[in-house]
Design a protein around this motif. Sequence first.
Motif, PDB file in Angstrom:
ATOM      1  N   ASP A 112      26.739   5.719  45.623  1.00 33.69           N
ATOM      2  CA  ASP A 112      26.934   4.717  46.661  1.00 33.69           C
ATOM      3  C   ASP A 112      25.666   3.867  46.839  1.00 33.69           C
ATOM      4  O   ASP A 112      25.289   3.526  47.963  1.00 33.69           O
ATOM      5  CB  ASP A 112      27.255   5.444  47.978  1.00 33.69           C
ATOM      6  CG  ASP A 112      28.363   4.752  48.745  1.00 33.69           C
ATOM      7  OD1 ASP A 112      28.784   3.679  48.307  1.00 33.69           O
ATOM      8  OD2 ASP A 112      28.773   5.292  49.788  1.00 33.69           O
ATOM      9  N   GLY A 113      24.972   3.618  45.739  1.00 31.03           N
ATOM     10  CA  GLY A 113      23.807   2.746  45.771  1.00 31.03           C
ATOM     11  C   GLY A 113      22.495   3.404  46.171  1.00 31.03           C
ATOM     12  O   GLY A 113      21.434   2.789  46.089  1.00 31.03           O
ATOM     13  N   GLU A 114      22.566   4.673  46.568  1.00 41.43           N
ATOM     14  CA  GLU A 114      21.339   5.359  46.987  1.00 41.43           C
ATOM     15  C   GLU A 114      20.997   6.471  46.005  1.00 41.43           C
ATOM     16  O   GLU A 114      21.893   7.172  45.534  1.00 41.43           O
ATOM     17  CB  GLU A 114      21.549   6.020  48.350  1.00 41.43           C
ATOM     18  CG  GLU A 114      21.262   5.153  49.531  1.00 41.43           C
ATOM     19  CD  GLU A 114      21.341   5.988  50.803  1.00 41.43           C
ATOM     20  OE1 GLU A 114      20.303   6.498  51.234  1.00 41.43           O
ATOM     21  OE2 GLU A 114      22.456   6.138  51.330  1.00 41.43           O
ATOM     22  N   PRO A 115      19.707   6.696  45.739  1.00 37.77           N
ATOM     23  CA  PRO A 115      19.366   7.825  44.870  1.00 37.77           C
ATOM     24  C   PRO A 115      19.783   9.142  45.512  1.00 37.77           C
ATOM     25  O   PRO A 115      19.613   9.329  46.711  1.00 37.77           O
ATOM     26  CB  PRO A 115      17.846   7.745  44.736  1.00 37.77           C
ATOM     27  CG  PRO A 115      17.382   6.606  45.545  1.00 37.77           C
ATOM     28  CD  PRO A 115      18.540   5.956  46.208  1.00 37.77           C
ATOM     29  N   LEU A 116      20.379  10.012  44.682  1.00 36.62           N
ATOM     30  CA  LEU A 116      20.902  11.276  45.206  1.00 36.62           C
ATOM     31  C   LEU A 116      19.792  12.302  45.361  1.00 36.62           C
ATOM     32  O   LEU A 116      19.628  12.887  46.423  1.00 36.62           O
ATOM     33  CB  LEU A 116      21.961  11.798  44.222  1.00 36.62           C
ATOM     34  CG  LEU A 116      22.580  13.167  44.474  1.00 36.62           C
ATOM     35  CD1 LEU A 116      23.348  13.190  45.772  1.00 36.62           C
ATOM     36  CD2 LEU A 116      23.520  13.541  43.325  1.00 36.62           C
ATOM     37  N   TRP A 117      19.025  12.476  44.307  1.00 35.02           N
ATOM     38  CA  TRP A 117      18.020  13.531  44.281  1.00 35.02           C
ATOM     39  C   TRP A 117      16.643  13.053  44.739  1.00 35.02           C
ATOM     40  O   TRP A 117      15.683  13.777  44.687  1.00 35.02           O
ATOM     41  CB  TRP A 117      17.898  14.115  42.867  1.00 35.02           C
ATOM     42  CG  TRP A 117      18.948  15.123  42.604  1.00 35.02           C
ATOM     43  CD1 TRP A 117      20.037  15.001  41.796  1.00 35.02           C
ATOM     44  CD2 TRP A 117      19.032  16.431  43.169  1.00 35.02           C
ATOM     45  NE1 TRP A 117      20.786  16.141  41.828  1.00 35.02           N
ATOM     46  CE2 TRP A 117      20.185  17.041  42.658  1.00 35.02           C
ATOM     47  CE3 TRP A 117      18.233  17.152  44.064  1.00 35.02           C
ATOM     48  CZ2 TRP A 117      20.572  18.328  43.004  1.00 35.02           C
ATOM     49  CZ3 TRP A 117      18.617  18.442  44.412  1.00 35.02           C
ATOM     50  CH2 TRP A 117      19.771  19.013  43.884  1.00 35.02           C
ATOM     51  N   HIS A 118      16.602  11.757  45.108  1.00 32.25           N
ATOM     52  CA  HIS A 118      15.326  11.177  45.533  1.00 32.25           C
ATOM     53  C   HIS A 118      15.545  10.373  46.792  1.00 32.25           C
ATOM     54  O   HIS A 118      16.659  10.004  47.119  1.00 32.25           O
ATOM     55  CB  HIS A 118      14.771  10.238  44.454  1.00 32.25           C
ATOM     56  CG  HIS A 118      14.551  10.891  43.135  1.00 32.25           C
ATOM     57  ND1 HIS A 118      15.558  11.046  42.211  1.00 32.25           N
ATOM     58  CD2 HIS A 118      13.434  11.430  42.586  1.00 32.25           C
ATOM     59  CE1 HIS A 118      15.070  11.667  41.135  1.00 32.25           C
ATOM     60  NE2 HIS A 118      13.786  11.910  41.338  1.00 32.25           N
ATOM     61  N   GLU A 119      14.460  10.078  47.460  1.00 32.04           N
ATOM     62  CA  GLU A 119      14.481   9.158  48.579  1.00 32.04           C
ATOM     63  C   GLU A 119      13.450   8.085  48.317  1.00 32.04           C
ATOM     64  O   GLU A 119      12.385   8.364  47.782  1.00 32.04           O
ATOM     65  CB  GLU A 119      14.106   9.884  49.879  1.00 32.04           C
ATOM     66  CG  GLU A 119      15.233  10.674  50.487  1.00 32.04           C
ATOM     67  CD  GLU A 119      14.731  11.482  51.664  1.00 32.04           C
ATOM     68  OE1 GLU A 119      14.822  10.988  52.796  1.00 32.04           O
ATOM     69  OE2 GLU A 119      14.246  12.606  51.443  1.00 32.04           O
ATOM     70  N   LEU A 120      13.807   6.860  48.706  1.00 34.12           N
ATOM     71  CA  LEU A 120      12.849   5.756  48.595  1.00 34.12           C
ATOM     72  C   LEU A 120      11.937   5.800  49.804  1.00 34.12           C
ATOM     73  O   LEU A 120      12.365   5.586  50.930  1.00 34.12           O
ATOM     74  CB  LEU A 120      13.600   4.426  48.578  1.00 34.12           C
ATOM     75  CG  LEU A 120      13.782   3.742  47.226  1.00 34.12           C
ATOM     76  CD1 LEU A 120      14.560   2.456  47.410  1.00 34.12           C
ATOM     77  CD2 LEU A 120      12.451   3.483  46.536  1.00 34.12           C
ATOM     78  N   GLY A 173       8.389   2.453  48.886  1.00 37.03           N
ATOM     79  CA  GLY A 173       8.550   1.876  47.553  1.00 37.03           C
ATOM     80  C   GLY A 173       8.545   2.860  46.404  1.00 37.03           C
ATOM     81  O   GLY A 173       8.729   2.475  45.261  1.00 37.03           O
ATOM     82  N   ALA A 174       8.341   4.156  46.699  1.00 34.66           N
ATOM     83  CA  ALA A 174       8.314   5.151  45.620  1.00 34.66           C
ATOM     84  C   ALA A 174       9.518   6.089  45.730  1.00 34.66           C
ATOM     85  O   ALA A 174      10.007   6.356  46.826  1.00 34.66           O
ATOM     86  CB  ALA A 174       7.021   5.952  45.702  1.00 34.66           C
ATOM     87  N   LEU A 175      10.007   6.562  44.564  1.00 32.52           N
ATOM     88  CA  LEU A 175      11.097   7.547  44.558  1.00 32.52           C
ATOM     89  C   LEU A 175      10.481   8.938  44.653  1.00 32.52           C
ATOM     90  O   LEU A 175       9.813   9.394  43.737  1.00 32.52           O
ATOM     91  CB  LEU A 175      11.895   7.434  43.253  1.00 32.52           C
ATOM     92  CG  LEU A 175      12.925   6.315  43.144  1.00 32.52           C
ATOM     93  CD1 LEU A 175      13.535   6.298  41.752  1.00 32.52           C
ATOM     94  CD2 LEU A 175      14.018   6.475  44.193  1.00 32.52           C
ATOM     95  N   LEU A 176      10.722   9.603  45.766  1.00 30.93           N
ATOM     96  CA  LEU A 176      10.170  10.945  45.958  1.00 30.93           C
ATOM     97  C   LEU A 176      11.306  11.954  46.086  1.00 30.93           C
ATOM     98  O   LEU A 176      12.436  11.582  46.400  1.00 30.93           O
ATOM     99  CB  LEU A 176       9.308  10.956  47.238  1.00 30.93           C
ATOM    100  CG  LEU A 176       8.115  10.011  47.179  1.00 30.93           C
ATOM    101  CD1 LEU A 176       7.438   9.902  48.528  1.00 30.93           C
ATOM    102  CD2 LEU A 176       7.127  10.455  46.099  1.00 30.93           C
ATOM    103  N   PRO A 177      11.034  13.229  45.821  1.00 31.53           N
ATOM    104  CA  PRO A 177      12.090  14.237  45.928  1.00 31.53           C
ATOM    105  C   PRO A 177      12.758  14.190  47.307  1.00 31.53           C
ATOM    106  O   PRO A 177      12.088  14.040  48.314  1.00 31.53           O
ATOM    107  CB  PRO A 177      11.330  15.554  45.725  1.00 31.53           C
ATOM    108  CG  PRO A 177      10.127  15.180  44.939  1.00 31.53           C
ATOM    109  CD  PRO A 177       9.752  13.796  45.386  1.00 31.53           C
ATOM    110  N   ALA A 178      14.102  14.304  47.301  1.00 36.04           N
ATOM    111  CA  ALA A 178      14.859  14.164  48.545  1.00 36.04           C
ATOM    112  C   ALA A 178      14.669  15.360  49.458  1.00 36.04           C
ATOM    113  O   ALA A 178      14.554  16.496  48.998  1.00 36.04           O
ATOM    114  CB  ALA A 178      16.342  14.002  48.226  1.00 36.04           C
ATOM    115  N   GLY A 179      14.621  15.114  50.742  1.00 36.68           N
ATOM    116  CA  GLY A 179      14.581  16.180  51.730  1.00 36.68           C
ATOM    117  C   GLY A 179      15.980  16.699  52.018  1.00 36.68           C
ATOM    118  O   GLY A 179      16.968  16.103  51.604  1.00 36.68           O
ATOM    119  N   GLU A 180      16.062  17.819  52.726  1.00 38.38           N
ATOM    120  CA  GLU A 180      17.344  18.486  52.989  1.00 38.38           C
ATOM    121  C   GLU A 180      18.308  17.571  53.774  1.00 38.38           C
ATOM    122  O   GLU A 180      19.504  17.549  53.509  1.00 38.38           O
ATOM    123  CB  GLU A 180      17.091  19.807  53.729  1.00 38.38           C
ATOM    124  CG  GLU A 180      18.277  20.760  53.777  1.00 38.38           C
ATOM    125  CD  GLU A 180      18.956  20.990  52.417  1.00 38.38           C
ATOM    126  OE1 GLU A 180      20.192  20.887  52.368  1.00 38.38           O
ATOM    127  OE2 GLU A 180      18.238  21.259  51.416  1.00 38.38           O
TER     128      GLU A 180
END
Length: 255
Positions: A65-73, A76-83
């Motif tokens: 749906d347009g958002e990274p699943l396993w990451h969060e923006l 400006g950087a893609l970082l590992p997603a939180g719970e």
Amino acid sequence: MTDAIIRFDKVVKRFGDLTVLDELDFEVKKGEKVSIIGPSGSGKSTVLRILMTLEGIDGGVVYVDGEPLWHELREGALLPAGEGHLRRMRSKLGMVFQQFNLFPHMTVMRNITEAPVKVLGLSRKDAHLRAEELLDLVGLADQAKKFPHQLSGGQQQRVGIARALAMRPSILLFDEPTSALDPELVGEVLTVIGRLAEEHDLTMLLVTHEMRFAREISDRVCFFDRGQIREEGTPEELFTDPSEDRTREFLKAIL
Ligand code: ADP
Ligand code: MG
């Protein structure tokens, strides 16, 4: 493609030394019904399990749906997603498993209402009303009080479908939903899935060996082999006139 609801961008997945997904690029559009076919061990279940966040990834980005699943923006950087992010993303998808995966100690009703109450915070009453509608949809209105072991495999899988739908996902994943069933029970499950496929808004990703069914309901069929999509096209293109030798061999072996 801007209207992709699922997008794998050079996704790598390894188990130890084994590279299961090798820079996989893959897209599904909103409302599209896509079947994945391919030999055992080619990474089909892994794709679905990654989408359900049951498996992590080792490279690339998965977008839902347009958002990274396993990451969060963040900044400006893609970082590992939180719970919290994972929980929100997870609610967009539902999955139907080969082995049904129902809770054996819960009634059919409870199997369907448990997650909507616990995860979505629905009242028992609202969850119950919704479950009744869904049981009606899958033809099991009179089985609500039974336990899974009192049902046939086909009935259990229809409960599995109702349970996935109870979370109101916009994307529904099926992992060989009829492979654990006796042949005479396959039809009733395919009928229910076929009915869902008529829903315009629901995006469906189906791993299956039921080639005739895949041909009937899919907008597009993807042939997976060794962690890559080797060929994809409309059912017509892929089944009647495959261009790759690997696809042709696979179809000859399975049909
Ligand atoms: P498919 O669904 O196409 O049959 P899978 O995605 O289940 O394939 O598996 C792809 C490969 O990854 C297989 O070789 C399988 O043995 C391996 N695999 C899957 N899950 C694991 C795991 N948890 N640990 C180690 N290897 C795994
Ligand atoms: Mg599999």
